[in-house]
Enzyme design. Structure first.
Site, PDB file in Angstrom:
ATOM      1  N   LYS A  22      15.029 -11.801  -8.171  1.00 66.75           N
ATOM      2  CA  LYS A  22      16.109 -11.576  -7.191  1.00 66.75           C
ATOM      3  C   LYS A  22      15.583 -11.673  -5.761  1.00 66.75           C
ATOM      4  CE  LYS A  22      18.223  -7.402  -7.081  1.00 66.75           C
ATOM      5  NZ  LYS A  22      18.217  -6.805  -5.728  1.00 66.75           N
ATOM      6  N   SER A  23      14.500 -10.969  -5.485  1.00 68.81           N
ATOM      7  CA  SER A  23      13.969 -10.972  -4.107  1.00 68.81           C
ATOM      8  C   SER A  23      13.629 -12.394  -3.672  1.00 68.81           C
ATOM      9  CB  SER A  23      12.687 -10.140  -4.039  1.00 68.81           C
ATOM     10  OG  SER A  23      12.982  -8.784  -4.212  1.00 68.81           O
ATOM     11  N   GLY A 100      21.766  -5.026  -0.484  1.00 71.16           N
ATOM     12  CA  GLY A 100      21.029  -4.564   0.697  1.00 71.16           C
ATOM     13  C   GLY A 100      20.080  -5.633   1.202  1.00 71.16           C
ATOM     14  N   SER A 174       9.486  -0.421   3.794  1.00 70.11           N
ATOM     15  CA  SER A 174      10.586  -1.236   3.290  1.00 70.11           C
ATOM     16  C   SER A 174      10.330  -2.716   3.524  1.00 70.11           C
ATOM     17  CB  SER A 174      11.889  -0.820   3.983  1.00 70.11           C
ATOM     18  OG  SER A 174      12.878  -1.817   3.799  1.00 70.11           O
ATOM     19  N   GLN A 176      12.520  -4.923   3.016  1.00 71.32           N
ATOM     20  CA  GLN A 176      13.737  -5.474   3.623  1.00 71.32           C
ATOM     21  C   GLN A 176      13.656  -5.380   5.144  1.00 71.32           C
ATOM     22  OE1 GLN A 176      17.100  -3.505   1.830  1.00 71.32           O
ATOM     23  NE2 GLN A 176      16.678  -4.360  -0.191  1.00 71.32           N
ATOM     24  N   ASP A 321      12.205  -0.154  -7.742  1.00 68.84           N
ATOM     25  CA  ASP A 321      13.381  -0.576  -8.523  1.00 68.84           C
ATOM     26  C   ASP A 321      13.230  -0.257 -10.010  1.00 68.84           C
ATOM     27  OD1 ASP A 321      14.503  -1.520  -6.191  1.00 68.84           O
ATOM     28  OD2 ASP A 321      13.962  -3.613  -6.554  1.00 68.84           O
TER      29      ASP A 321
HETATM   30  C1  S3P Z   1      13.711  -5.718  -1.861  1.00 69.86           C
HETATM   31  C2  S3P Z   1      13.037  -4.630  -1.415  1.00 69.86           C
HETATM   32  C3  S3P Z   1      13.236  -3.266  -1.936  1.00 69.86           C
HETATM   33  C4  S3P Z   1      13.955  -3.265  -3.275  1.00 69.86           C
HETATM   34  C5  S3P Z   1      15.116  -4.223  -3.299  1.00 69.86           C
HETATM   35  C6  S3P Z   1      14.663  -5.630  -2.990  1.00 69.86           C
HETATM   36  C7  S3P Z   1      13.465  -7.019  -1.232  1.00 69.86           C
HETATM   37  O1  S3P Z   1      13.979  -2.530  -0.990  1.00 69.86           O
HETATM   38  O2  S3P Z   1      14.400  -1.978  -3.600  1.00 69.86           O
HETATM   39  O3  S3P Z   1      15.739  -4.230  -4.570  1.00 69.86           O
HETATM   40  O4  S3P Z   1      13.856  -8.054  -1.799  1.00 69.86           O
HETATM   41  O5  S3P Z   1      12.885  -7.037  -0.139  1.00 69.86           O
HETATM   42  P1  S3P Z   1      13.268  -1.837   0.297  1.00 69.86           P
HETATM   43  O6  S3P Z   1      12.395  -2.856   0.883  1.00 69.86           O
HETATM   44  O7  S3P Z   1      14.359  -1.424   1.218  1.00 69.86           O
HETATM   45  O8  S3P Z   1      12.529  -0.676  -0.272  1.00 69.86           O
END
Ligand code: S3P
Length: 450
Positions: A22-23, A100, A174, A176, A321
């Site tokens: 997914k990421s 998110g 994070s 993200q 996750d």
């Molecule tokens: C993700 C980072 C994680 C994870 C999310 C996917 C990403 O969140 O929980 O499902 O793709 O960068 P955080 O970076 O906010 O912890």
């Protein structure tokens, strides 16, 4: 609204692949859309989250030609024609659904554009904190309105501006937030730096590298020089280890079982789940067959009588996750498992400390809840129960796994949400429930277009 009905199993022998990561799928759609030519993306995850990001890039001008589809879900293989960093203003607000990652990364990418964009999402996403990205982006000169009922929450109205580079000390670990700043930095003349308090997944840095964009890492600081254009390239998305985690836990908790997951991502910022299962007693063999870019390999797991463990603080961002399904493993293990320093779980798709505790207790497990985690006294037999997913994909799947070990029947309601990250989960669950073993039993139907 769909549901899972799950009964206990006694053996698990299987070999299959899980859908794309997914990421990485989010990031591949974004970087291909920004690149200077045509990119072929293979094994893209056709989940709602990633399809929303792909549509967002189309709304910003990227052209997508679908080569292969997963029937009933969407494209898994495609050509994306990039915009060479020059995006079109979208004609309507962009829907990020439940994601998110989609919203936060797109906000970073949109803050430096010469136009205004609105990003919105579902009820869960509209209650998640966006201040963590609007704050640093505003420090760079961005202008972002948070229009949600809850302060600091989506919808976001992003008035594009020319930005100035910053060095940002991230208060939360994070990926993200890091990625949003790096993507904004890509459009910002000068050097933008993010300092992370702990290691977070590094897919953005690795994928930028694959697209010929240089980032520099010094300790926990990652810098990018603005003004680089991603060079078009082809990218094969590995299987998602976070999706594999459900089956790894199921197999780990059955002594004598053997599970092979092929072509899965083995990026070391994502594999702490394996270390935890090994500490709990499972035997795992991981054989990498691609080491460049994103490591990919096969995982072979042999089950055992599990015992409890303590998750290390530095492991938490790496396996954030996977914690719902690790909590299920903990309930099946003898002894105590302690999960602390994981306050971040409270701001995921649901408050995952509360939703995991509630469902484990409904199945008869002994759990203590803390503000920043939970402790499970494992080994009490689980009883089948009626459970809610609370609309959270990972809760739905984690408790389907718990149901494989409970007496009687476990019903998980409201399971459409699994399409957020794992199209085809129901078919894989069905194959496991019926003790099917061959890769063909797990295969999902694809349609080729070109
Ligand atoms: C993700 C980072 C994680 C994870 C999310 C996917 C990403 O969140 O929980 O499902 O793709 O960068 P955080 O970076 O906010 O912890």
């Amino acid at each position: 609204m769909s549901e899972f009905r799950v009964k206990s199993i006694t053996k698990l022998h299987a070999e299959f692949r899980v859908p794309g990561d997914k990421s990485m799928s989010h990031r591949a759609a974004m970087l291909a859309g920004l690149s200077n030519g045509t990119c072929r993306i293979t094994n893209f995850l056709p989940s709602e989250d990633c399809l929303n990001t792909l549509k967002a890039m189309q709304a910003l001008g990227a052209r997508v030609e679908v080569l292969e589809e997963l029937e009933g879900y969407g494209p898994i293989s495609m050509k994306i024609e990039g915009r060479s960093m020059k995006l079109d203003a979208p004609t309507a607000p962009i829907d990020c659904g439940n994601s998110g990652t989609g919203m936060r990364l797109l906000a970073g990418l949109l803050a430096p554009q010469p136009f205004t964009t609105e990003l919105f999402g579902d009820a869960s996403l509209s209650s998640r904190p966006m201040g963590r990205i609007t704050k640093p982006l505003e420090q760079m000169g961005a202008q972002i309105e948070t229009l949600g009922e809850k302060p600091g929450c989506a919808p976001l109205r992003i008035h594009g501006k020319s930005l100035t580079p910053i060095t940002y000390d991230m208060p939360v670990a994070s990926a993200q937030v890091k990625s949003a700043i790096l993507l904004a930095g890509l459009f910002t003349p000068g050097k933008t730096t993010v300092i992370q308090p702990a290691e977070t997944r590094d897919h953005t840095e690795r994928m930028l590298e694959s697209f010929g964009v240089r980032t520099v890492r010094e300790g926990n600081a990652i810098s990018i020089d603005g003004g680089q254009t991603p060079e078009s390239c082809d990218f094969i998305v590995p299987g998602d280890i976070s999706s594999a985690a459900f089956w790894l836990v199921a197999a780990a908790a059955i002594p004598g079982s053997k599970l092979m997951i092929k072509d899965v991502g083995l990026n070391p910022t994502r594999t702490a789940i394996l270390a935890v299962l090994v500490r709990m007693g499972a035997r795992i063999l991981d054989v990498e067959h691609q080491t460049e870019g994103e490591p990919i390999g096969n995982l072979e797991l042999h089950g055992a009588d599990l015992h409890g463990t303590t998750l290390l603080p530095e492991e938490i961002p790496n396996l954030i996750d996977e914690i719902p399904v690790i909590a299920v493993a903990a309930a099946l293990a003898q002894g105590t498992t302690t999960i602390r320093n994981a306050r971040e779980l409270r701001v995921k798709e649901t408050d995952r400390i509360a939703t995991v505790v509630e469902n484990l207790r409904r199945m008869g497990a002994e759990v203590t809840e803390f503000e920043d985690g939970l402790e499970i006294q494992g080994g009490k037999p689980l009883t089948g129960a009626e459970l809610d997913s609370f609309g959270d994909h990972r809760i739905a799947m984690a408790f389907a796994i718990a149901g494989l070990f409970a007496s009687g029947e476990t019903v998980i309601r409201n399971t459409d949400c699994v399409n957020t990250s794992y199209p085809g989960f129901a078919r894989h669950l069905d194959a496991i429930l019926h003790e099917r073993t061959s890769p063909a039993d797990f295969e999902l139907k694809t349609l080729t277009h070109a």
